[in-house]
Enzyme design. Structure first.
Site, PDB file in Angstrom:
ATOM      1  N   GLY A 254       1.032  -1.078   0.429  1.00  0.00           N
ATOM      2  CA  GLY A 254       0.303   0.300  -0.359  1.00  0.00           C
ATOM      3  C   GLY A 254       0.992   1.446  -0.137  1.00  0.00           C
TER       4      GLY A 254
ATOM      5  N   ILE B 263      -0.722  -6.589   9.370  1.00  0.00           N
ATOM      6  CA  ILE B 263      -1.647  -7.755  10.602  1.00  0.00           C
ATOM      7  C   ILE B 263      -0.548  -9.196  10.882  1.00  0.00           C
ATOM      8  CG2 ILE B 263      -3.520  -7.157   9.140  1.00  0.00           C
ATOM      9  CD1 ILE B 263      -2.965  -8.908   6.776  1.00  0.00           C
TER      10      ILE B 263
ATOM     11  N   SER C 263      -0.801 -11.066  -5.943  1.00  0.00           N
ATOM     12  CA  SER C 263       0.619 -11.567  -7.538  1.00  0.00           C
ATOM     13  C   SER C 263       0.608 -13.295  -7.399  1.00  0.00           C
ATOM     14  CB  SER C 263       1.427 -11.091  -7.812  1.00  0.00           C
ATOM     15  OG  SER C 263       2.621 -11.201  -8.753  1.00  0.00           O
TER      16      SER C 263
ATOM     17  N   SER D  19     -10.048 -15.257  -7.223  1.00  0.00           N
ATOM     18  CA  SER D  19     -10.614 -16.082  -8.726  1.00  0.00           C
ATOM     19  C   SER D  19      -9.443 -17.379  -8.407  1.00  0.00           C
ATOM     20  CB  SER D  19     -11.513 -15.833  -9.418  1.00  0.00           C
ATOM     21  OG  SER D  19      -9.638 -14.864 -10.100  1.00  0.00           O
TER      22      SER D  19
ATOM     23  N   TYR E  56      -0.498 -18.609  -4.211  1.00  0.00           N
ATOM     24  CA  TYR E  56      -0.968 -17.123  -3.832  1.00  0.00           C
ATOM     25  C   TYR E  56      -2.893 -18.121  -4.057  1.00  0.00           C
ATOM     26  CZ  TYR E  56      -3.805 -13.359  -4.541  1.00  0.00           C
ATOM     27  OH  TYR E  56      -4.593 -11.686  -4.420  1.00  0.00           O
TER      28      TYR E  56
ATOM     29  N   VAL F 152      -9.403  -7.612 -10.868  1.00  0.00           N
ATOM     30  CA  VAL F 152     -10.462  -6.268 -10.283  1.00  0.00           C
ATOM     31  C   VAL F 152      -8.809  -4.986 -11.236  1.00  0.00           C
ATOM     32  CG1 VAL F 152     -11.031  -4.407  -8.763  1.00  0.00           C
ATOM     33  CG2 VAL F 152     -10.918  -7.037  -8.079  1.00  0.00           C
TER      34      VAL F 152
ATOM     35  N   VAL G 121      -2.476  -6.700 -14.781  1.00  0.00           N
ATOM     36  CA  VAL G 121      -2.043  -5.977 -16.434  1.00  0.00           C
ATOM     37  C   VAL G 121      -2.862  -5.432 -17.048  1.00  0.00           C
ATOM     38  CG1 VAL G 121      -3.904  -7.866 -16.905  1.00  0.00           C
ATOM     39  CG2 VAL G 121      -1.745  -7.665 -18.554  1.00  0.00           C
TER      40      VAL G 121
HETATM   41  C1  UD1 Z   1      -5.405 -13.645 -10.205  1.00  0.00           C
HETATM   42  C2  UD1 Z   1      -6.335 -13.468  -9.682  1.00  0.00           C
HETATM   43  C3  UD1 Z   1      -6.961 -12.635  -9.540  1.00  0.00           C
HETATM   44  C4  UD1 Z   1      -5.983 -12.079  -7.893  1.00  0.00           C
HETATM   45  C5  UD1 Z   1      -5.024 -11.945  -8.665  1.00  0.00           C
HETATM   46  C6  UD1 Z   1      -4.036 -11.465  -7.587  1.00  0.00           C
HETATM   47  C7  UD1 Z   1      -7.036 -15.051 -11.193  1.00  0.00           C
HETATM   48  C8  UD1 Z   1      -7.443 -15.625 -13.162  1.00  0.00           C
HETATM   49  N1  UD1 Z   1      -7.055 -14.218 -11.101  1.00  0.00           N
HETATM   50  O1  UD1 Z   1      -5.155 -12.775 -11.800  1.00  0.00           O
HETATM   51  O2  UD1 Z   1      -8.012 -12.995  -9.394  1.00  0.00           O
HETATM   52  O3  UD1 Z   1      -6.824 -11.202  -7.836  1.00  0.00           O
HETATM   53  O4  UD1 Z   1      -4.238 -12.341  -9.154  1.00  0.00           O
HETATM   54  O5  UD1 Z   1      -2.980 -10.668  -8.340  1.00  0.00           O
HETATM   55  O6  UD1 Z   1      -6.622 -16.183 -11.049  1.00  0.00           O
HETATM   56  N2  UD1 Z   1       0.217 -10.326 -18.101  1.00  0.00           N
HETATM   57  C9  UD1 Z   1       0.741 -10.488 -19.359  1.00  0.00           C
HETATM   58  N3  UD1 Z   1       1.835  -9.163 -19.055  1.00  0.00           N
HETATM   59  C10 UD1 Z   1       2.214  -8.649 -18.154  1.00  0.00           C
HETATM   60  C11 UD1 Z   1       1.586  -8.814 -17.014  1.00  0.00           C
HETATM   61  C12 UD1 Z   1       0.331  -9.552 -16.937  1.00  0.00           C
HETATM   62  O7  UD1 Z   1       0.181 -10.901 -20.343  1.00  0.00           O
HETATM   63  O8  UD1 Z   1       2.502  -7.851 -18.061  1.00  0.00           O
HETATM   64  C13 UD1 Z   1      -1.022 -11.372 -18.512  1.00  0.00           C
HETATM   65  C14 UD1 Z   1      -0.397 -12.544 -17.307  1.00  0.00           C
HETATM   66  O9  UD1 Z   1       0.477 -13.663 -17.767  1.00  0.00           O
HETATM   67  C15 UD1 Z   1      -2.077 -13.185 -16.988  1.00  0.00           C
HETATM   68  C16 UD1 Z   1      -3.061 -11.886 -17.543  1.00  0.00           C
HETATM   69  O10 UD1 Z   1      -1.997 -10.925 -17.606  1.00  0.00           O
HETATM   70  O11 UD1 Z   1      -2.632 -13.864 -18.164  1.00  0.00           O
HETATM   71  C17 UD1 Z   1      -3.511 -11.451 -16.048  1.00  0.00           C
HETATM   72  O12 UD1 Z   1      -2.862 -11.527 -15.795  1.00  0.00           O
HETATM   73  P1  UD1 Z   1      -2.771 -10.781 -13.845  1.00  0.00           P
HETATM   74  O13 UD1 Z   1      -3.036  -8.733 -13.611  1.00  0.00           O
HETATM   75  O14 UD1 Z   1      -1.022 -10.298 -13.018  1.00  0.00           O
HETATM   76  O15 UD1 Z   1      -3.818 -11.264 -12.514  1.00  0.00           O
HETATM   77  P2  UD1 Z   1      -3.812 -12.713 -13.050  1.00  0.00           P
HETATM   78  O16 UD1 Z   1      -2.878 -13.537 -11.870  1.00  0.00           O
HETATM   79  O17 UD1 Z   1      -4.789 -12.651 -13.895  1.00  0.00           O
END
Ligand code: UD1
Length: 322
Positions: free
Chosen positions: A38, A57, A81, A121, A144, A174, A188
């Site tokens: 944060g 915490i 993450s 999720s 995670y 989110v 992302v």
């Molecule tokens: C996961 C959880 C989400 C949680 C989050 C916490 C799932 C489906 N979702 O998110 O509920 O809140 O962790 O961190 O498990 N990516 C790229 N380029 C980038 C960064 C990411 O392609 O520069 C891709 C990742 O490989 C992934 C997608 O974008 O396929 C989403 O990644 P990210 O935003 O890190 O979230 P999740 O890991 O999906």
């Protein structure tokens, strides 16, 4: 007059929730944060209207003092993450599992009326069927995901064993204002925003055809508050807190290019370990029992988010070409 404690209140989702809670007349809001992920600037502009406790915490006694006299505790503090948890599982375990246990235990001891827990999720892992319903067996693919699953199981058991009213909301990817784009572990969409504004190519891991149920933070904050107000019969359960749609990463980047009037191609890299392929929430239970009512389409959420980043990011703008 209600007293709310938001753990992780200086984080991305927490600081948006704090603003939402402050709209309630007479609400007293206490932020609990240790500024590990944060940031003080997330709550700077509302600082005068809230109490801030710099508490980790992992320290039970501090947590207990922090939740004393709270009506509702929104437990959002976490080390998020998927890839970070794979590379370095100890800190995220200590915060996401031990920290969550501390919060639940402290809330029981201090007779807090209700705890809203931020689940994830990611607990589902890869499922054969979409959208994902709460009855599906969890198949976590990363530390995670396991940690969040343990947290929600504890939340459920604290209800059944100790009568602490808990509601777990499984957050689905989110996004929105104040999501920190500054680390390789950032969400992302925040990374996409930063790249778009800097007119740089993002790197998409894999083919970009993986899907996510991207949920605008304002809808999540609204659902947190509804979960706190729901009847007791809704407690001791887990709910999907998604939007109900799913989009590929390619679609998201394309939509951002359209909004911005640009045509920047993405780069593609190798798949990311621990990634879930597809994610989409069945929102039936959250709608029925908690009154979930998401208001923001992906495009509307992206527009608002982009506006915020444009106003907030100090990225050097390249000279406009042609
Ligand atoms: C996961 C959880 C989400 C949680 C989050 C916490 C799932 C489906 N979702 O998110 O509920 O809140 O962790 O961190 O498990 N990516 C790229 N380029 C980038 C960064 C990411 O392609 O520069 C891709 C990742 O490989 C992934 C997608 O974008 O396929 C989403 O990644 P990210 O935003 O890190 O979230 P999740 O890991 O999906």
């Amino acid at each position: 007059m209600s007293r709310y404690v938001v753990t992780g209140g200086a984080g991305f989702i927490g600081s948006n929730l704090v603003r939402s809670l402050l709209r309630e007349p007479g609400a007293r809001v206490v932020v609990v944060d240790n500024y590990l992920t944060g940031k003080p600037e997330n709550i700077h502009e509302v600082r005068d209207g809230i109490e801030v406790l710099e508490v980790d915490i992992r320290d039970y006694d501090d947590v207990r003092r922090a939740v004393r006299h709270a009506d509702v505790v929104y437990h959002l503090a976490a080390i998020p993450s998927v890839p970070r948890s794979i590379e370095n599982p100890v800190p995220s375990h200590e915060v996401n599992v031990n920290g969550t246990f501390n919060v639940l235990r402290a809330c029981t001891e201090e007779r807090v009326r209700r705890v809203i827990f931020a689940g994830s999720s990611s607990a589902y892992g890869d499922t054969d069927v979409l959208p994902k319903t709460e009855e599906m067996a969890p198949r976590p693919k990363s530390p995670y995901a396991v940690q969040k699953l343990i947290g929600e199981n504890y939340a459920t058991v604290f209800y059944s064993c100790y009568g602490l009213e808990t509601v777990t909301l499984r957050f689905f990817n989110v996004f929105g204002p104040r999501q920190d784009p500054g680390s390789p572990y950032s969400g992302v969409i925040s990374i996409f925003m930063k790249k778009l504004i800097a007119r740089e190519q993002p790197t998409i891991f894999g083919d970009g055809m993986q899907t996510r149920d991207f949920t605008y933070v304002e809808d999540v904050a609204g659902l947190c508050r509804r979960a706190a107000a729901a009847p007791r019969s809704a407690c001791g359960r887990v709910y999907n807190a998604g939007n109900g749609n799913r989009y590929t990463l390619n679609e998201v980047w394309e939509t951002l290019n359209q909004i911005e009037g640009t045509n920047i191609p993405a780069r593609y890299g190798p798949d990311r370990g621990g990634d879930v392929r597809d994610s989409q929430a069945d929102t039936t239970a959250a709608r029925k029992y908690l009154g979930h009512d998401p208001q923001y389409s992906l495009e509307e959420g992206l527009r608002r988010t982009l506006e915020w980043y444009r106003a907030s990011l100090t990225v050097e703008q390249p000279a406009l070409a042609g």
